[in-house]
Write a protein that holds these residues in place. Structure first.
Motif, PDB file in Angstrom:
ATOM      1  N   ALA A 248     101.969  36.697  18.474  1.00 35.97           N
ATOM      2  CA  ALA A 248     101.740  36.888  17.036  1.00 35.97           C
ATOM      3  C   ALA A 248     101.739  38.375  16.688  1.00 35.97           C
ATOM      4  O   ALA A 248     102.336  38.788  15.685  1.00 35.97           O
ATOM      5  CB  ALA A 248     100.429  36.244  16.614  1.00 35.97           C
ATOM      6  N   GLY A 249     101.091  39.186  17.508  1.00 36.60           N
ATOM      7  CA  GLY A 249     101.082  40.626  17.273  1.00 36.60           C
ATOM      8  C   GLY A 249     102.477  41.220  17.348  1.00 36.60           C
ATOM      9  O   GLY A 249     102.865  42.039  16.521  1.00 36.60           O
TER      10      GLY A 249
ATOM     11  N   SER B 168     106.313  33.707   7.372  1.00 41.42           N
ATOM     12  CA  SER B 168     105.655  32.408   7.263  1.00 41.42           C
ATOM     13  C   SER B 168     105.062  31.985   8.605  1.00 41.42           C
ATOM     14  O   SER B 168     103.917  31.533   8.681  1.00 41.42           O
ATOM     15  CB  SER B 168     106.658  31.358   6.765  1.00 41.42           C
ATOM     16  N   THR B 169     105.840  32.142   9.667  1.00 44.28           N
ATOM     17  CA  THR B 169     105.363  31.825  11.014  1.00 44.28           C
ATOM     18  C   THR B 169     104.173  32.704  11.365  1.00 44.28           C
ATOM     19  O   THR B 169     103.165  32.231  11.904  1.00 44.28           O
ATOM     20  CB  THR B 169     106.493  32.019  12.051  1.00 44.28           C
ATOM     21  N   LEU B 170     104.267  33.989  11.057  1.00 37.75           N
ATOM     22  CA  LEU B 170     103.194  34.930  11.343  1.00 37.75           C
ATOM     23  C   LEU B 170     101.918  34.547  10.596  1.00 37.75           C
ATOM     24  O   LEU B 170     100.826  34.551  11.178  1.00 37.75           O
ATOM     25  CB  LEU B 170     103.630  36.346  10.971  1.00 37.75           C
ATOM     26  N   ASN B 171     102.043  34.197   9.313  1.00 33.60           N
ATOM     27  CA  ASN B 171     100.871  33.798   8.525  1.00 33.60           C
ATOM     28  C   ASN B 171     100.198  32.564   9.100  1.00 33.60           C
ATOM     29  O   ASN B 171      98.973  32.484   9.151  1.00 33.60           O
ATOM     30  CB  ASN B 171     101.254  33.574   7.065  1.00 33.60           C
TER      31      ASN B 171
ATOM     32  N   THR C 284      98.465  33.652  12.485  1.00 33.35           N
ATOM     33  CA  THR C 284      97.277  34.486  12.303  1.00 33.35           C
ATOM     34  C   THR C 284      96.165  33.745  11.576  1.00 33.35           C
ATOM     35  O   THR C 284      95.034  34.225  11.546  1.00 33.35           O
ATOM     36  CB  THR C 284      97.610  35.796  11.565  1.00 33.35           C
ATOM     37  N   GLY C 285      96.471  32.588  11.046  1.00 31.17           N
ATOM     38  CA  GLY C 285      95.440  31.740  10.443  1.00 31.17           C
ATOM     39  C   GLY C 285      94.606  31.019  11.485  1.00 31.17           C
ATOM     40  O   GLY C 285      93.553  30.457  11.168  1.00 31.17           O
ATOM     41  N   LYS C 286      95.054  31.040  12.718  1.00 37.14           N
ATOM     42  CA  LYS C 286      94.311  30.420  13.815  1.00 37.14           C
ATOM     43  C   LYS C 286      93.335  31.455  14.388  1.00 37.14           C
ATOM     44  O   LYS C 286      93.736  32.562  14.737  1.00 37.14           O
ATOM     45  CB  LYS C 286      95.264  29.935  14.915  1.00 37.14           C
ATOM     46  N   SER C 287      92.073  31.081  14.503  1.00 34.39           N
ATOM     47  CA  SER C 287      91.060  32.042  14.940  1.00 34.39           C
ATOM     48  C   SER C 287      91.280  32.541  16.371  1.00 34.39           C
ATOM     49  O   SER C 287      90.990  33.695  16.673  1.00 34.39           O
ATOM     50  CB  SER C 287      89.663  31.435  14.817  1.00 34.39           C
ATOM     51  N   ASP C 288      91.811  31.698  17.239  1.00 35.61           N
ATOM     52  CA  ASP C 288      92.010  32.121  18.627  1.00 35.61           C
ATOM     53  C   ASP C 288      93.141  33.132  18.778  1.00 35.61           C
ATOM     54  O   ASP C 288      93.201  33.853  19.765  1.00 35.61           O
ATOM     55  CB  ASP C 288      92.248  30.913  19.534  1.00 35.61           C
ATOM     56  N   VAL C 289      94.001  33.224  17.785  1.00 34.01           N
ATOM     57  CA  VAL C 289      95.136  34.151  17.864  1.00 34.01           C
ATOM     58  C   VAL C 289      94.694  35.579  17.557  1.00 34.01           C
ATOM     59  O   VAL C 289      94.938  36.496  18.345  1.00 34.01           O
ATOM     60  CB  VAL C 289      96.273  33.705  16.912  1.00 34.01           C
ATOM     61  N   THR C 290      94.035  35.779  16.439  1.00 30.38           N
ATOM     62  CA  THR C 290      93.647  37.137  16.045  1.00 30.38           C
ATOM     63  C   THR C 290      92.467  37.674  16.854  1.00 30.38           C
ATOM     64  O   THR C 290      92.272  38.885  16.935  1.00 30.38           O
ATOM     65  CB  THR C 290      93.319  37.205  14.540  1.00 30.38           C
ATOM     66  N   SER C 291      91.686  36.794  17.467  1.00 24.44           N
ATOM     67  CA  SER C 291      90.578  37.267  18.308  1.00 24.44           C
ATOM     68  C   SER C 291      91.037  37.591  19.728  1.00 24.44           C
ATOM     69  O   SER C 291      90.289  38.184  20.503  1.00 24.44           O
ATOM     70  CB  SER C 291      89.456  36.222  18.341  1.00 24.44           C
TER      71      SER C 291
ATOM     72  N   VAL D  16     110.889  36.560  20.470  1.00 25.44           N
ATOM     73  CA  VAL D  16     109.505  36.475  20.016  1.00 25.44           C
ATOM     74  C   VAL D  16     109.403  35.519  18.834  1.00 25.44           C
ATOM     75  O   VAL D  16     108.493  34.683  18.778  1.00 25.44           O
ATOM     76  CB  VAL D  16     108.960  37.881  19.638  1.00 25.44           C
ATOM     77  N   THR D  17     110.348  35.602  17.908  1.00 27.75           N
ATOM     78  CA  THR D  17     110.351  34.712  16.740  1.00 27.75           C
ATOM     79  C   THR D  17     110.480  33.265  17.184  1.00 27.75           C
ATOM     80  O   THR D  17     109.765  32.384  16.687  1.00 27.75           O
ATOM     81  CB  THR D  17     111.511  35.091  15.783  1.00 27.75           C
ATOM     82  N   SER D  18     111.363  33.018  18.120  1.00 24.35           N
ATOM     83  CA  SER D  18     111.551  31.668  18.641  1.00 24.35           C
ATOM     84  C   SER D  18     110.289  31.165  19.349  1.00 24.35           C
ATOM     85  O   SER D  18     109.844  30.044  19.121  1.00 24.35           O
ATOM     86  CB  SER D  18     112.741  31.648  19.605  1.00 24.35           C
ATOM     87  N   LYS D  19     109.700  32.011  20.168  1.00 26.10           N
ATOM     88  CA  LYS D  19     108.481  31.643  20.904  1.00 26.10           C
ATOM     89  C   LYS D  19     107.345  31.403  19.916  1.00 26.10           C
ATOM     90  O   LYS D  19     106.566  30.451  20.053  1.00 26.10           O
ATOM     91  CB  LYS D  19     108.116  32.752  21.888  1.00 26.10           C
ATOM     92  N   ALA D  20     107.227  32.244  18.901  1.00 26.26           N
ATOM     93  CA  ALA D  20     106.170  32.086  17.902  1.00 26.26           C
ATOM     94  C   ALA D  20     106.316  30.771  17.142  1.00 26.26           C
ATOM     95  O   ALA D  20     105.328  30.065  16.906  1.00 26.26           O
ATOM     96  CB  ALA D  20     106.191  33.273  16.919  1.00 26.26           C
ATOM     97  N   SER D  21     107.549  30.417  16.822  1.00 26.54           N
ATOM     98  CA  SER D  21     107.795  29.142  16.128  1.00 26.54           C
ATOM     99  C   SER D  21     107.385  27.961  16.988  1.00 26.54           C
ATOM    100  O   SER D  21     106.882  26.961  16.476  1.00 26.54           O
ATOM    101  CB  SER D  21     109.271  29.013  15.746  1.00 26.54           C
ATOM    102  N   SER D  22     107.580  28.085  18.291  1.00 31.35           N
ATOM    103  CA  SER D  22     107.219  26.992  19.182  1.00 31.35           C
ATOM    104  C   SER D  22     105.706  26.844  19.345  1.00 31.35           C
ATOM    105  O   SER D  22     105.230  25.812  19.807  1.00 31.35           O
ATOM    106  CB  SER D  22     107.872  27.187  20.557  1.00 31.35           C
TER     107      SER D  22
END
Length: 149
Positions: free
Chosen positions: A71-72, A91-94, A97-104, A141-147
């Motif tokens: 995500a970063g 959109s994928t990033l939003n 980053t809405g998941k608490s385990d991602v930004t922490s 990274v975009t592909s992995k993030a989408s998955s």
């Protein structure tokens, strides 16, 4: 790698002074290029289907990267205009980053700085890569993030 290149260039220059013709000196240039490529392959581990730091396409493996790091990195890629579809990437990033385990995740901040956390504990800075490779990495990274959604 710099030492090898300068050593090979010194060899070519020495042979030129020793009376080797220009055509022979040019063939030594091919040797120098091959030596440089071999040195690069030993650093990256990218020779004929083996994967090291950079795979055969010049893109590092993202398999060990955490969702926070991905995500970063996606944020880094969006911020630096390294993605082809910005609105989809945002959109994928939003969503991520809405998941608490991602930004922490501690590696999220590293990813935002363009640092990929590798399986061996080291980091790879995307800014150290050539522009074309950075774009390939950001595509992966975009592909992995989408998955991860």
């Amino acid at each position: 790698m710099i030492f090898r290149r300068s050593g090979v260039l010194a060899l070519i220059a020495g042979l030129s002074f020793a009376g080797v013709s220009a055509s022979h000196a040019q063939s030594f240039g091919g040797i120098a290029q091959g030596a440089e490529q071999g040195a690069l392959q030993s650093v990256t581990g990218s020779s004929g289907g083996t994967s090291g730091l950079l795979g055969s396409l010049g893109v590092p493996s993202l398999s060990s990267a955490s969702s926070g790091n991905i995500a970063g990195l996606l944020g880094y890629c969006v911020q630096n205009d390294l993605v082809s579809n910005v609105s989809s990437a945002k959109s994928t990033l939003n969503t991520l980053t809405g998941k608490s385990d991602v930004t922490s995740d501690a590696s999220y901040a590293s990813g935002q700085q363009g640092l990929l956390q590798l399986a061996d504990g080291n980091q790879l800075s995307l800014s150290s890569l050539k522009a074309a490779v950075r774009k390939k990495v950001c595509k992966a990274v975009t592909s992995k993030a989408s998955s991860l959604l």
